[in-house]
Design a protein around this motif. Structure first.
Motif, PDB file in Angstrom:
ATOM      1  N   ALA A 156       0.745  -1.329  -0.276  1.00 43.44           N
ATOM      2  CA  ALA A 156      -0.018   0.148  -0.029  1.00 43.44           C
ATOM      3  C   ALA A 156       0.960   1.325  -0.073  1.00 43.44           C
ATOM      4  CB  ALA A 156      -0.926  -0.059   1.233  1.00 43.44           C
ATOM      5  N   ALA A 157       2.077   1.188   0.672  1.00 38.86           N
ATOM      6  CA  ALA A 157       2.938   2.393   0.635  1.00 38.86           C
ATOM      7  C   ALA A 157       3.523   2.685  -0.696  1.00 38.86           C
ATOM      8  CB  ALA A 157       3.997   2.119   1.346  1.00 38.86           C
ATOM      9  N   THR A 158       3.470   1.750  -1.688  1.00 39.58           N
ATOM     10  CA  THR A 158       4.002   2.077  -3.074  1.00 39.58           C
ATOM     11  C   THR A 158       2.821   3.061  -3.962  1.00 39.58           C
ATOM     12  OG1 THR A 158       3.024   0.058  -3.890  1.00 39.58           O
ATOM     13  CG2 THR A 158       5.402   0.228  -3.185  1.00 39.58           C
ATOM     14  N   GLY A 159       1.753   2.887  -3.338  1.00 41.19           N
ATOM     15  CA  GLY A 159       0.397   3.715  -3.929  1.00 41.19           C
ATOM     16  C   GLY A 159      -0.146   5.010  -3.155  1.00 41.19           C
ATOM     17  N   THR A 160      -1.214   5.146  -3.135  1.00 41.25           N
ATOM     18  CA  THR A 160      -1.717   6.471  -2.509  1.00 41.25           C
ATOM     19  C   THR A 160      -2.765   5.828  -1.611  1.00 41.25           C
ATOM     20  OG1 THR A 160      -1.495   7.760  -4.255  1.00 41.25           O
ATOM     21  CG2 THR A 160      -3.202   8.566  -2.681  1.00 41.25           C
ATOM     22  N   ILE A 161      -3.021   6.190  -0.252  1.00 40.56           N
ATOM     23  CA  ILE A 161      -3.880   5.980   0.585  1.00 40.56           C
ATOM     24  C   ILE A 161      -5.165   6.512   0.118  1.00 40.56           C
ATOM     25  CG2 ILE A 161      -4.501   5.592   3.053  1.00 40.56           C
ATOM     26  CD1 ILE A 161      -2.082   3.999   2.245  1.00 40.56           C
ATOM     27  N   ALA A 186      -5.503  -1.738  -6.669  1.00 41.97           N
ATOM     28  CA  ALA A 186      -6.409  -1.207  -5.735  1.00 41.97           C
ATOM     29  C   ALA A 186      -6.226  -2.447  -4.462  1.00 41.97           C
ATOM     30  CB  ALA A 186      -7.530  -0.927  -5.940  1.00 41.97           C
ATOM     31  N   ILE A 187      -6.170  -1.875  -3.281  1.00 40.53           N
ATOM     32  CA  ILE A 187      -6.323  -2.940  -2.156  1.00 40.53           C
ATOM     33  C   ILE A 187      -7.413  -2.670  -1.317  1.00 40.53           C
ATOM     34  CG2 ILE A 187      -5.075  -3.747  -0.075  1.00 40.53           C
ATOM     35  CD1 ILE A 187      -2.323  -2.698  -0.916  1.00 40.53           C
ATOM     36  N   ILE A 188      -8.333  -3.773  -1.039  1.00 42.31           N
ATOM     37  CA  ILE A 188      -9.487  -3.638  -0.284  1.00 42.31           C
ATOM     38  C   ILE A 188      -9.108  -4.464   1.028  1.00 42.31           C
ATOM     39  CG2 ILE A 188     -11.775  -4.455   0.245  1.00 42.31           C
ATOM     40  CD1 ILE A 188     -12.161  -4.254  -2.807  1.00 42.31           C
ATOM     41  N   ARG A 189      -9.042  -3.591   2.046  1.00 43.60           N
ATOM     42  CA  ARG A 189      -8.921  -4.083   3.560  1.00 43.60           C
ATOM     43  C   ARG A 189     -10.151  -3.947   4.486  1.00 43.60           C
ATOM     44  NH1 ARG A 189      -4.062  -1.499   6.947  1.00 43.60           N
ATOM     45  NH2 ARG A 189      -3.027  -3.227   5.373  1.00 43.60           N
ATOM     46  N   ASP A 190     -10.768  -5.086   4.749  1.00 46.71           N
ATOM     47  CA  ASP A 190     -12.106  -5.169   5.851  1.00 46.71           C
ATOM     48  C   ASP A 190     -13.166  -4.369   5.144  1.00 46.71           C
ATOM     49  OD1 ASP A 190     -10.750  -6.457   7.894  1.00 46.71           O
ATOM     50  OD2 ASP A 190      -9.879  -4.570   8.846  1.00 46.71           O
ATOM     51  N   GLY A 191     -13.283  -4.516   3.868  1.00 51.43           N
ATOM     52  CA  GLY A 191     -14.540  -4.048   3.098  1.00 51.43           C
ATOM     53  C   GLY A 191     -14.181  -2.598   2.538  1.00 51.43           C
ATOM     54  N   PHE A 194      -8.643   0.596   0.737  1.00 48.41           N
ATOM     55  CA  PHE A 194      -7.480   1.001   1.660  1.00 48.41           C
ATOM     56  C   PHE A 194      -6.551   1.864   0.672  1.00 48.41           C
ATOM     57  CE2 PHE A 194      -3.502   0.346   3.565  1.00 48.41           C
ATOM     58  CZ  PHE A 194      -3.346   1.209   4.667  1.00 48.41           C
ATOM     59  N   ALA A 195      -6.231   1.280  -0.541  1.00 54.28           N
ATOM     60  CA  ALA A 195      -5.081   2.317  -1.182  1.00 54.28           C
ATOM     61  C   ALA A 195      -5.147   1.906  -2.656  1.00 54.28           C
ATOM     62  CB  ALA A 195      -3.767   1.723  -0.943  1.00 54.28           C
ATOM     63  N   ALA A 196      -4.742   2.737  -3.505  1.00 51.48           N
ATOM     64  CA  ALA A 196      -4.857   2.742  -5.049  1.00 51.48           C
ATOM     65  C   ALA A 196      -3.636   3.215  -5.635  1.00 51.48           C
ATOM     66  CB  ALA A 196      -5.863   3.201  -5.443  1.00 51.48           C
TER      67      ALA A 196
END
Length: 284
Positions: A156-161, A186-191, A194-196
């Motif tokens: 996630a740190a490599t993208g944008t929160i 894109a990262i989905i965390r707990d629904g 979170f980041a893209a």
């Protein structure tokens, strides 16, 4: 007869702990074999075997310098193995952590995942499936990661929160081909989204279909290094795919995609709820 007597006397000295010791070593060797049999490590092991054979014959024929050099190599083999087989060792340790069922159940209890969490995850699944279906028709590429037990804050740190509620409109804005974040994942965390715009590692598997592009290779790479479920929409063909446990399954429709994502993401939650329900009934 003498051989049989010697074997019988040796067998009598074996204790229960010796049997456990032998079985443990056999289990470890079998596990290592399964781990490396379909990887590049097999070729490395063949190279090590060749060196062993060379060392044997160099010692047999008195080749002092060669045998001394190979002996020094084997004495440092523990460090060399750790360096050479680092990806395989890391994968094995991650798999051991993931397969700890009781650890997962305890983790789920501690995190207090309840009905609200389940609703968010189900909504994110439906939103992702609707988005994937829309993108499939419009030939828009997308890469969506559903985080499970393995946290991916470093990715996630490599993208944008973003940390926002999921929606088809939000996914559409992120993966629009003129948007600055459309090339990443894109990262989905707990629904929640979170980041893209995140950068993923590519797969190390050389046997991957040559027709697969960078998105699919990145999805496979992420699924090899974590327990994440990665949704991919092909920009060229519009085919919807899922990558998990280092494997890629393709040709999903909206309904089959929702069903599979629910199975992969919510089965563990259902197990925990069933366990709580049983405990509640026993206490009554």
């Amino acid at each position: 007869m003498e051989f049989f007597d010697n074997f019988l006397s040796l067998f009598k000295t074996i204790q229960f702990r010796d049997i456990i010791d032998i079985l443990a070593i056999a289990f470890i060797i079998f596990g290592l074999f399964r781990l490396v049999r379909e990887t590049r490590a097999v070729q490395l092991l063949k190279g090590v075997l060749v060196l062993f054979i060379v060392y044997f014959f160099s010692s047999l024929f008195g080749l002092v310098m060669l045998s001394s050099l190979l002996r020094a190599f084997f004495e440092a083999s523990v460090v060399l193995i750790a360096i050479i087989f680092q990806p395989e060792i890391r994968k094995a340790l991650e798999q051991m952590g993931r397969k700890n069922t009781w650890g997962r159940l305890i983790s789920a209890f501690k995190q207090g995942k309840g009905d609200e969490w389940e609703k968010k995850v189900r909504k994110s699944i439906v939103d992702a499936a609707d988005t994937a279906t829309l993108f499939s028709h419009s030939r828009t590429g997308a890469l969506i990661i559903f985080e499970r037990e393995t946290m991916m804050s470093d990715i996630a740190a490599t993208g944008t929160i973003v940390d926002a509620e999921t929606s088809v409109a939000l996914f559409g804005n992120i993966f629009f081909n003129k948007a600055p974040l459309h090339d990443g994942a894109a990262i989905i965390r707990d629904g929640k989204l979170f980041a893209a715009g995140c950068i993923l590692p590519l797969t190390s598997n050389n046997d991957v279909d040559i027709n697969l592009g960078t998105r699919h290779r990145a999805a496979l790479g992420m699924s090899e290094q974590s327990d994440a479920v990665v949704l991919v929409v092909s920009e060229e063909t519009g085919v919807i795919s899922l990558a998990f446990d280092g494997e890629l399954t393709r040709d999903y429709t909206r309904d089959t995609l929702i069903k599979k994502l629910n199975e992969l993401l919510l089965d563990e939650f259902e197990d925990v709820n069933n366990l709580r329900f049983k405990r509640g009934r026993k206490s009554k």
